[in-house]
Write a protein that holds these residues in place. Sequence first.
Motif: not given
Length: 579
Positions: A478-491
């Motif tokens: 939870p919470g500070g998980a933006a990396r786990s959404i952005y990195t695998p899908q949008y980089t």
Amino acid sequence: MKRNLLATTMFGALALQLALPASEAAADPETGGTLRILGTAEVDRFDTVPPATAVTGNFFRAVQRQLVSFKASDDPDEQIQPFGDLATEIPTPTDDGLTYTFTLRDGANWDAPDGARQITSADVARGFKRMCNPSLPSPSISFFDGLIEGVTEFCEGFADIEPTPEAMKDYIEGNDIAGIETPSDDTVIFRLTEAANDFIYLLTLVPASPAPIEVLDYLPDSPDYRENYIASGPYTVESYVPDSVVHLVRNPAWEAESDPLRNAYVDEIDVIAGVQADAAMQQLQSGDGDMLYDIPVPPVTVQMLNMQGDDKISAVAQGSSKMVWINTVSDNNDGALRNLKVREALAYAIDRAAVVQQFGGEEFASPLHGIMPSGVVGHHEFNLFPTPDDKGDPEKSKALLAEAGYPDGLTLKMPFRNLGSDPAVAQVIQASLQEAGFTIELIPTPASDFYARLITNFENAQNGVWDLVPSGWSPDWPGGAARSIYTPQYTYDGTHGTFNFSDYNNPEATELAEQALVTTDLEESRELWEEVDEMVTADVPTIPLVSLQTVMYHGEDVENFLPYAAGGQGDWTNVWLDR
């Protein structure tokens, strides 16, 4: 080179309380009684190393502690804020964000065979070492491999060790991870290879729990491990009947003053397996059960409870989202989907309100307009492609198609997973887009093939096997998980990533994301992730559809029912019973 702390699962369990009715707490807490948790499946793991299902988060909340965890709360912001658990506080990193120093709470104990024993920094280090054991390794080690100094080297050496308790114990006790220092029993220092302000959130993961030395005498999660269970939380395992019940009792070594997150009002907890959804709901309503384990409340039941004005129903957002991916790498329609106006036309056309209904209504889903779902830092309210009541704007879509040079529309292929609500959602998307001038060819695909063989195979995108594809994603914490959404899908770094289905790449957004990860100012990090969200959404690599919620329900006797962010249910350790 930046490492990739990514979540490779499509599932997760994160929680965020929504604005739905919640039960009124009694004026004064009551202690005692047995809390009855009803589930279809049993608690599948007792060991902290290999937790496999999200719902085990509630079990581990009761029996084990981590350095950092979350409060049970009905406040959306507080739910996803990390707090010190075994740690006395959340430290401010030093050395430009590379060093974290934690002080352990006095009185936080193991229920050791020879009596209560203080949890020490050596136990914390041992917990990390166990994660890459060759007998039953933890998938979560990938989050720390390459981030904490020396984890890679330690795990490479561990891979060559015979997977027996004796050999693994010798290796763990005879070798250290360079980046985990234990200068005193109450101090543990982590040294990172690069700044990562989401490191604090990673420490909330169950596999990051400390481990007492006694567990090294058994294979991870073996019958011997379970029979000699050692707890650090307010409860411990007294008995276990496979596929039937796990019985928890108070941990005599637990000291309430050492635990700021768990009140442990009830005396015992029974986790009962083998109960089907309908029977579970009947038992909760009749008073024969108290809370649910892994059972979703059926939409029909939710509608009935709402009609009855039942105040024991509430909802949590799991951090899960649904979206439609757009194939920008194929030459279908002469590469029309590479045209931003065409993608914008798609975004305006979608009837999100109808998609919400296909997931069961507003209790189960809410319209999503960005890549960050509810329950994740970076999620905020904005809408770059607004339509009346989120029902789509076919006329706006047609106008954009005409501007792009396609006044007669486009024919697009859309495979979908032939399981659950996905066929109905695909039909809603088809109807929305056809009203806007698109012709959508639906291709039902077996669930077993959809991710594994179709959309994660990049050749299918390149060869134009699909133009649009409905998909879903959840972070692992939870919470500070933006990396786990952005990195695998949008980089994209020049090599195709498994879950970036169209090799989407926005260097400016990635630069902002890197800034968001290294700053020690968490408010600045939040603002940067919000910028990333809007920047990526404007490019329309995907069309966000909905954030998903889990409806929760509990029995009449349960008071102080508050969501626990890492479990997606009410917190067992903070409810009390009014029988």
